[in-house]
Design a protein around this motif. Structure first.
Motif, PDB file in Angstrom:
ATOM      1  N   HIS A 171      63.098 -13.050  49.320  1.00 27.53           N
ATOM      2  CA  HIS A 171      64.075 -12.805  50.376  1.00 27.53           C
ATOM      3  C   HIS A 171      63.422 -12.856  51.755  1.00 27.53           C
ATOM      4  O   HIS A 171      63.963 -13.478  52.686  1.00 27.53           O
ATOM      5  CB  HIS A 171      64.737 -11.442  50.169  1.00 27.53           C
ATOM      6  CG  HIS A 171      65.664 -11.045  51.271  1.00 27.53           C
ATOM      7  ND1 HIS A 171      66.937 -11.575  51.404  1.00 27.53           N
ATOM      8  CD2 HIS A 171      65.509 -10.178  52.316  1.00 27.53           C
ATOM      9  CE1 HIS A 171      67.518 -11.056  52.471  1.00 27.53           C
ATOM     10  NE2 HIS A 171      66.680 -10.207  53.038  1.00 27.53           N
ATOM     11  N   GLU A 174      62.618 -16.428  52.706  1.00 28.99           N
ATOM     12  CA  GLU A 174      63.799 -17.231  53.026  1.00 28.99           C
ATOM     13  C   GLU A 174      64.412 -16.863  54.372  1.00 28.99           C
ATOM     14  O   GLU A 174      64.921 -17.728  55.095  1.00 28.99           O
ATOM     15  CB  GLU A 174      64.847 -17.072  51.926  1.00 28.99           C
ATOM     16  CG  GLU A 174      64.444 -17.677  50.590  1.00 28.99           C
ATOM     17  CD  GLU A 174      65.431 -17.376  49.483  1.00 28.99           C
ATOM     18  OE1 GLU A 174      65.382 -18.072  48.453  1.00 28.99           O
ATOM     19  OE2 GLU A 174      66.251 -16.432  49.642  1.00 28.99           O
ATOM     20  N   THR A 175      64.387 -15.597  54.727  1.00 33.83           N
ATOM     21  CA  THR A 175      65.084 -15.121  55.922  1.00 33.83           C
ATOM     22  C   THR A 175      64.178 -14.880  57.118  1.00 33.83           C
ATOM     23  O   THR A 175      64.661 -14.759  58.247  1.00 33.83           O
ATOM     24  CB  THR A 175      65.827 -13.810  55.600  1.00 33.83           C
ATOM     25  OG1 THR A 175      64.863 -12.786  55.294  1.00 33.83           O
ATOM     26  CG2 THR A 175      66.784 -13.997  54.437  1.00 33.83           C
ATOM     27  N   HIS A 196      59.519 -23.170  45.808  1.00 33.19           N
ATOM     28  CA  HIS A 196      60.479 -23.668  46.782  1.00 33.19           C
ATOM     29  C   HIS A 196      61.296 -24.851  46.260  1.00 33.19           C
ATOM     30  O   HIS A 196      62.146 -25.381  46.987  1.00 33.19           O
ATOM     31  CB  HIS A 196      59.769 -24.047  48.082  1.00 33.19           C
ATOM     32  CG  HIS A 196      59.229 -22.868  48.825  1.00 33.19           C
ATOM     33  ND1 HIS A 196      57.904 -22.477  48.748  1.00 33.19           N
ATOM     34  CD2 HIS A 196      59.833 -21.981  49.648  1.00 33.19           C
ATOM     35  CE1 HIS A 196      57.715 -21.410  49.498  1.00 33.19           C
ATOM     36  NE2 HIS A 196      58.861 -21.079  50.053  1.00 33.19           N
ATOM     37  N   LEU A 198      63.378 -24.522  43.804  1.00 44.81           N
ATOM     38  CA  LEU A 198      64.590 -23.950  43.219  1.00 44.81           C
ATOM     39  C   LEU A 198      65.291 -23.090  44.256  1.00 44.81           C
ATOM     40  O   LEU A 198      64.732 -22.763  45.302  1.00 44.81           O
ATOM     41  CB  LEU A 198      64.242 -23.126  41.976  1.00 44.81           C
ATOM     42  CG  LEU A 198      63.584 -23.896  40.823  1.00 44.81           C
ATOM     43  CD1 LEU A 198      63.080 -22.931  39.764  1.00 44.81           C
ATOM     44  CD2 LEU A 198      64.572 -24.890  40.212  1.00 44.81           C
ATOM     45  N   GLU A 199      66.515 -22.685  43.941  1.00 44.88           N
ATOM     46  CA  GLU A 199      67.301 -21.875  44.854  1.00 44.88           C
ATOM     47  C   GLU A 199      67.829 -20.636  44.153  1.00 44.88           C
ATOM     48  O   GLU A 199      67.928 -20.587  42.929  1.00 44.88           O
ATOM     49  CB  GLU A 199      68.499 -22.689  45.407  1.00 44.88           C
ATOM     50  CG  GLU A 199      68.115 -23.940  46.167  1.00 44.88           C
ATOM     51  CD  GLU A 199      67.441 -23.659  47.487  1.00 44.88           C
ATOM     52  OE1 GLU A 199      67.603 -22.539  48.009  1.00 44.88           O
ATOM     53  OE2 GLU A 199      66.752 -24.559  48.014  1.00 44.88           O
ATOM     54  N   GLY A 200      68.165 -19.620  44.947  1.00 42.88           N
ATOM     55  CA  GLY A 200      68.851 -18.437  44.444  1.00 42.88           C
ATOM     56  C   GLY A 200      68.070 -17.693  43.386  1.00 42.88           C
ATOM     57  O   GLY A 200      66.845 -17.553  43.446  1.00 42.88           O
ATOM     58  N   ARG A 203      65.057 -19.340  41.754  1.00 40.50           N
ATOM     59  CA  ARG A 203      63.806 -19.297  42.510  1.00 40.50           C
ATOM     60  C   ARG A 203      63.052 -18.008  42.222  1.00 40.50           C
ATOM     61  O   ARG A 203      61.835 -18.023  42.002  1.00 40.50           O
ATOM     62  CB  ARG A 203      64.078 -19.427  44.006  1.00 40.50           C
ATOM     63  CG  ARG A 203      62.840 -19.238  44.869  1.00 40.50           C
ATOM     64  CD  ARG A 203      63.131 -19.452  46.337  1.00 40.50           C
ATOM     65  NE  ARG A 203      63.386 -20.865  46.604  1.00 40.50           N
ATOM     66  CZ  ARG A 203      63.726 -21.338  47.801  1.00 40.50           C
ATOM     67  NH1 ARG A 203      63.868 -20.523  48.831  1.00 40.50           N
ATOM     68  NH2 ARG A 203      63.925 -22.641  47.971  1.00 40.50           N
TER      69      ARG A 203
END
Length: 252
Positions: A171, A174-175, A196, A198-200, A203
């Protein structure tokens, strides 16, 4: 401090001596064993009835140690725990010495206590726990003590499903959010393992495995441990615990 400096924190002979004295006064990446992706159910002799001979039944090789953990995890996930090595005689023997057969580096997560997950008892495991199995000097020193001073033949890095520390690191990455100081320390050490591609949730899940593997590699590269691995006296293995079915599987 960036994670690529961690392998340089080797214990010099003088520091090992200080560690040994402190503890006494208080009373490589390719080293994975080829045992399949899931712990075998029959890799070790049963632990039942071993109390009278304790610690004569202690595993002495990496294969034997991993097999003992495999058998214990099978008992745990099938609700057939034996709760070994809790008797009065064992407790008395442990007042003068200890002979653990494995170091388990696990997460602080309350759902993954190594002694329960592997159905082991007093004197069986040297457990070292940090959020996300993050390495620092204290963790490295604790593992080195188990291997070098107690002659433990196996170090198991145990990641687990739904790891909050890994989730927080992903998190933050990503942010760009800055986490509280001490939690940010953890995130910085997990960040190199973030997948990196993959997503969500995928990941986070992939990073859990990647971080366990990376931690295994960092440990296996420590010179004192690498020497023992080369001699066949030690294995450093990465594994993952599933909260859904309580199964532990090794990671390649």
């Amino acid at each position: 401090m960036h994670s690529n400096t961690q392998t340089s924190h080797t214990l010099s002979p003088s520091r090992r001596g200080l560690l040994r004295a402190a503890v006494a006064g208080s009373a490589a990446a390719g080293s994975v064993l080829a045992l399949g992706s899931v712990f075998p159910a029959s890799a070790a002799p049963p632990d039942a009835g071993s109390e009278p001979g304790y610690p004569a039944d202690r595993p002495l090789t990496p294969d034997q140690a991993l097999g003992r953990l495999a058998e214990g995890n099978r008992r745990w996930r099938t609700y057939r725990q034996q709760h070994p090595h809790e008797s009065r005689s064992v407790r008395l023997q442990l007042t003068t010495s200890q002979h653990p057969f494995a170091v388990v580096l696990g997460c602080v997560d309350s759902r993954v206590p190594p002694e329960l997950v592997f159905d082991q008892g007093l004197g069986d495991l040297l457990t070292v726990r940090s959020a996300g199995e993050v390495l620092d000097e204290a963790v490295l020193g604790s593992i080195a003590y188990g291997v070098l001073e107690l002659d433990i033949p196996l170090v198991l890095v145990l990641g687990h499903q739904s790891c909050g520390a890994v989730g927080a690191a992903v998190h933050a990455d990503e942010t760009g959010e800055q986490l509280p100081a001490h939690i940010q320390y953890l995130a910085e050490r997990i960040r190199p393992s973030i997948d990196h591609g993959l997503e969500g949730a995928a990941r986070v899940d992939a990073t859990i495995d990647a971080h366990a593997r990376r931690t295994r590699g960092l440990l296996a590269a420590e010179p004192d441990l690498a020497d023992r691995i080369a001699a066949g006296r030690l294995a450093v293995v990465a594994a993952r615990y599933e909260l859904r079915d309580q199964r532990v599987r090794t990671l390649r």
